[in-house]
Design a protein around this motif. Structure first.
Motif, short mmCIF file in Angstrom:
data_model
loop_
_atom_site.label_atom_id
_atom_site.label_comp_id
_atom_site.label_asym_id
_atom_site.label_seq_id
_atom_site.Cartn_x
_atom_site.Cartn_y
_atom_site.Cartn_z
N ARG A 78 2.49 6.11 -7.27
CA ARG A 78 1.52 7.06 -7.84
C ARG A 78 2.03 8.49 -7.75
N GLU A 79 2.62 8.84 -6.61
CA GLU A 79 3.15 10.20 -6.44
C GLU A 79 4.31 10.45 -7.41
N GLU A 105 2.60 1.54 -3.45
CA GLU A 105 1.69 1.99 -4.50
C GLU A 105 1.43 3.48 -4.39
N ARG A 106 1.30 3.97 -3.18
CA ARG A 106 1.11 5.41 -2.98
C ARG A 106 2.36 6.16 -3.47
N GLU A 143 0.84 -1.21 0.00
CA GLU A 143 0.00 0.00 0.00
C GLU A 143 0.87 1.25 0.00
N ARG A 144 1.92 1.27 0.83
CA ARG A 144 2.82 2.43 0.87
C ARG A 144 3.57 2.58 -0.46
#
Length: 145
Positions: free
Chosen positions: A115-116, A111-112, A108-109
């Protein structure tokens, strides 16, 4: 010499795509490194999440990674407590790979962060241009199906 150096090369879409891809990889790799994750580890974690439980051979084929290289990535991920390999419920002669709770949280971290990094890559574009550009890249790469 009236033209800028390498003008013919720099006008080729393939050259421009390569430069953009290199910049994108660099941005994503840097963002993942903050989490202590390498690019291939991120790819494998995503595939395990999407396919789990997945046989190692199927996992390797899905991400296009040589079996020896996949074993190395999985060994690192398992040592870090991010994935588990257990007998495949469909064929006990094979290992099936799944994410651990820690693996899910890390993914999850990551993927964030990815994305950034991609937002930074596409920052010069408007939202509409981003959508169109992404659609065109998918079309060129043959993944628009």
């Amino acid at each position: 010499m009236s033209e800028a150096p390498l003008a013919a090369i720099r006008s080729l879409p393939s050259w421009l795509l390569g430069r953009a891809a290199a910049r994108g990889r660099s941005l994503v790799a840097g963002a993942l490194a903050v989490e202590g994750v390498k690019m291939w580890s991120h790819v494998v974690l995503c595939a395990v999440r999407d396919l789990a439980p997945v046989a190692q051979a199927d996992l390797g084929r899905s991400v296009g990674l040589d079996p020896k290289d996949l074993v190395g990535v999985l060994n690192e991920l398992q040592s870090a407590g991010l994935v588990v390999r257990e007998p495949d419920p469909n064929d006990r002669r094979k290992n099936a790979v799944s994410l651990t709770t820690d693996g899910e949280r890390l993914l999850e971290r990551c993927e964030r962060a990815a994305r950034e990094a991609n937002d930074a890559l596409l920052a010069p574009l408007t939202a509409g241009e981003r959508d169109r550009f992404t659609a065109l890249l998918a079309k060129i790469s043959g993944t628009d199906r």
